[in-house]
Design a protein around this motif. Structure first.
Motif, PDB file in Angstrom:
ATOM      1  N   SER A 296      -2.140   4.196  -1.327  1.00  0.00           N
ATOM      2  CA  SER A 296      -2.395   3.476  -0.041  1.00  0.00           C
ATOM      3  C   SER A 296      -1.720   2.224   0.096  1.00  0.00           C
ATOM      4  O   SER A 296      -0.987   1.596  -0.966  1.00  0.00           O
ATOM      5  N   PRO A 297      -1.379   1.744   1.109  1.00  0.00           N
ATOM      6  CA  PRO A 297      -0.286   0.396   1.496  1.00  0.00           C
ATOM      7  C   PRO A 297      -1.054  -0.865   0.795  1.00  0.00           C
ATOM      8  O   PRO A 297      -0.196  -1.714   0.331  1.00  0.00           O
ATOM      9  N   GLU A 298      -2.297  -0.827   0.777  1.00  0.00           N
ATOM     10  CA  GLU A 298      -2.928  -1.886  -0.101  1.00  0.00           C
ATOM     11  C   GLU A 298      -2.696  -1.841  -1.302  1.00  0.00           C
ATOM     12  O   GLU A 298      -2.370  -2.907  -2.019  1.00  0.00           O
ATOM     13  N   THR A 299      -2.679  -0.778  -1.901  1.00  0.00           N
ATOM     14  CA  THR A 299      -2.469  -0.556  -3.461  1.00  0.00           C
ATOM     15  C   THR A 299      -0.899  -0.838  -3.563  1.00  0.00           C
ATOM     16  O   THR A 299      -0.396  -1.386  -4.756  1.00  0.00           O
ATOM     17  N   ALA A 300      -0.191  -0.550  -2.757  1.00  0.00           N
ATOM     18  CA  ALA A 300       1.203  -0.695  -2.989  1.00  0.00           C
ATOM     19  C   ALA A 300       1.708  -2.131  -2.629  1.00  0.00           C
ATOM     20  O   ALA A 300       2.377  -2.676  -3.637  1.00  0.00           O
ATOM     21  N   ARG A 301       0.933  -2.763  -1.853  1.00  0.00           N
ATOM     22  CA  ARG A 301       1.273  -4.306  -1.755  1.00  0.00           C
ATOM     23  C   ARG A 301       0.795  -4.969  -2.968  1.00  0.00           C
ATOM     24  O   ARG A 301       1.439  -5.947  -3.461  1.00  0.00           O
TER      25      ARG A 301
ATOM     26  N   LEU B 227       7.165   0.895  -3.186  1.00  0.00           N
ATOM     27  CA  LEU B 227       8.028   0.451  -2.143  1.00  0.00           C
ATOM     28  C   LEU B 227       8.140   1.723  -1.188  1.00  0.00           C
ATOM     29  O   LEU B 227       8.427   1.468   0.102  1.00  0.00           O
ATOM     30  N   ALA B 228       8.281   2.761  -1.557  1.00  0.00           N
ATOM     31  CA  ALA B 228       8.473   3.992  -0.835  1.00  0.00           C
ATOM     32  C   ALA B 228       7.230   4.070   0.136  1.00  0.00           C
ATOM     33  O   ALA B 228       7.331   4.236   1.396  1.00  0.00           O
ATOM     34  N   VAL B 229       6.356   3.898  -0.329  1.00  0.00           N
ATOM     35  CA  VAL B 229       5.046   3.942   0.613  1.00  0.00           C
ATOM     36  C   VAL B 229       5.006   2.838   1.633  1.00  0.00           C
ATOM     37  O   VAL B 229       4.811   3.029   2.928  1.00  0.00           O
ATOM     38  N   LEU B 230       5.494   1.673   1.168  1.00  0.00           N
ATOM     39  CA  LEU B 230       5.386   0.451   2.230  1.00  0.00           C
ATOM     40  C   LEU B 230       6.564   0.418   3.182  1.00  0.00           C
ATOM     41  O   LEU B 230       6.405   0.084   4.252  1.00  0.00           O
TER      42      LEU B 230
ATOM     43  N   ALA C 199       5.624   0.240   7.143  1.00  0.00           N
ATOM     44  CA  ALA C 199       6.373  -0.735   8.006  1.00  0.00           C
ATOM     45  C   ALA C 199       6.973   0.090   9.254  1.00  0.00           C
ATOM     46  O   ALA C 199       7.080  -0.442  10.431  1.00  0.00           O
ATOM     47  N   ALA C 200       7.237   1.404   9.014  1.00  0.00           N
ATOM     48  CA  ALA C 200       7.640   2.104  10.254  1.00  0.00           C
ATOM     49  C   ALA C 200       6.488   2.824  10.967  1.00  0.00           C
ATOM     50  O   ALA C 200       6.712   3.636  12.144  1.00  0.00           O
ATOM     51  N   GLY C 201       5.239   2.423  10.690  1.00  0.00           N
ATOM     52  CA  GLY C 201       4.213   2.876  11.373  1.00  0.00           C
ATOM     53  C   GLY C 201       3.790   4.322  11.109  1.00  0.00           C
ATOM     54  O   GLY C 201       2.907   4.871  11.815  1.00  0.00           O
ATOM     55  N   LEU C 202       4.306   4.848   9.923  1.00  0.00           N
ATOM     56  CA  LEU C 202       3.958   6.266   9.582  1.00  0.00           C
ATOM     57  C   LEU C 202       2.686   6.300   8.526  1.00  0.00           C
ATOM     58  O   LEU C 202       2.446   5.201   8.348  1.00  0.00           O
ATOM     59  N   PRO C 203       2.007   7.391   8.526  1.00  0.00           N
ATOM     60  CA  PRO C 203       0.818   7.202   7.814  1.00  0.00           C
ATOM     61  C   PRO C 203       1.237   7.201   6.128  1.00  0.00           C
ATOM     62  O   PRO C 203       2.360   7.582   5.841  1.00  0.00           O
TER      63      PRO C 203
ATOM     64  N   ALA D 278      11.988  -5.872   7.425  1.00  0.00           N
ATOM     65  CA  ALA D 278      10.916  -5.473   6.506  1.00  0.00           C
ATOM     66  C   ALA D 278      11.225  -5.256   5.126  1.00  0.00           C
ATOM     67  O   ALA D 278      10.308  -5.404   4.205  1.00  0.00           O
ATOM     68  N   VAL D 279      12.558  -4.875   4.812  1.00  0.00           N
ATOM     69  CA  VAL D 279      12.903  -4.737   3.389  1.00  0.00           C
ATOM     70  C   VAL D 279      12.822  -5.950   2.898  1.00  0.00           C
ATOM     71  O   VAL D 279      12.581  -6.220   1.536  1.00  0.00           O
TER      72      VAL D 279
END
Length: 282
Positions: A2-7, A30-33, A37-41, A217-218
């Motif tokens: 998930s994004p939370e795990t990635a952060r 990083l790829a997940v985030l 950032a692009a609003g993708l699932p 975002a990067v």
């Protein structure tokens, strides 16, 4: 993932500093985030994790046939699995996104290098990125049957084969004139520096394409991994100021200074930058 795990993975990088990391898994975060950032699932990452396991298995198979460790990396990752540098669409952003790299089996030198580092370490060998400008190489150290360790430089973009001394000098002469005379060019770098280099490739391409939001975002991800680095906060403030977001630019500088980062000379430089932006706000 998930994004939370990635952060959380990027926060762990910041906490670890220059200590060794789970480098491939962090590149996956990083790829997940990037997608978040692009609003993708959030993407399904199981296939990517399985692909990482496959690199280790392919190298293990080559070693089981008596292939020396460095050559086994090339035989497994480039030979058996077909990973290679993308010479046709080099600037495609997919080449710096680990999920897309394992799908396409093509990538930039640094993205492919992360796969080699991951597999080498999983096989019990020391591996790290090297401080070569312009073209990413990795260094591998492995114990031979005699028990004495040997070191190799590998070029993941060009088949991963170990480079002899003359081939290495020629490559350095080609990609970084003058570097062949500098031992610093072949010094290992921390994993965090490798991940920042990976992200820098994406950031530069997005900013050059006029995608300021994507570039910022990067930079957010880079700063999350290395909050203390002054060059990153300088750049983030500069990009924000260039878009007219002076209050936001002032805010990132103030936040960095309030955190107590930097030596006195660096802090003075950022304080001057902050004062300059403040004069424009007033």
């Amino acid at each position: 993932m998930s994004p939370e795990t990635a952060r959380a993975a990027l926060d762990a990088v910041a906490a670890a500093g220059d200590a060794p990391l789970a480098i491939a898994e962090t590149a996956l975060a990083l790829a997940v985030l990037d997608r978040a950032a692009a609003g993708l699932p959030a993407p399904e990452t199981r296939a990517c994790l399985e692909a990482l396991d496959a690199t280790v298995a392919a190298v293990a198979e080559a070693e089981s046939r008596g292939v020396a460790p460095a050559a086994a990396l090339a035989a497994g990752i480039a030979g058996r699995l077909g990973y290679t540098g993308d010479t046709e669409t080099y600037d495609d952003l997919a080449n710096a996104d680990l999920i897309r790299v394992v799908e396409r089996r093509r990538g930039l030198p640094v993205a492919l290098g992360i796969l080699y580092i991951h597999a080498a370490r999983a096989r019990g060998h020391r591996a790290a990125g090297l401080n070569v400008p312009s073209h990413f190489l990795i260094g591998v150290e492995a114990g031979e049957r005699s028990g004495e360790a040997r070191q190799w430089a590998l070029d993941p973009f060009n088949g991963g084969q170990p480079l002899g001394s003359e081939a290495l000098r020629e490559l350095l002469r080609r990609v970084a004139p003058g570097a062949e005379a500098s031992p610093a060019a072949l010094a290992p770098v921390p994993d965090r520096a490798v991940l920042l280099r990976l992200q820098n490739n994406i950031k530069l391409r997005r900013l050059q394409a006029g995608d300021t939001a994507g570039g910022l975002a990067v930079l957010d991800r880079m700063r999350r991994m290395a909050p203390e680095l002054p060059d990153l906060v300088h750049e983030q403030a500069a990009v924000l100021a260039a878009t007219g977001a002076l209050k936001a630019a002032s805010g990132v500088l103030r936040e960095w200074l309030d955190a107590g980062h930097g030596d006195p000379a660096t802090r003075r430089a950022l304080e001057d930058r902050l004062a300059g932006i403040g004069s424009r706000l007033n």
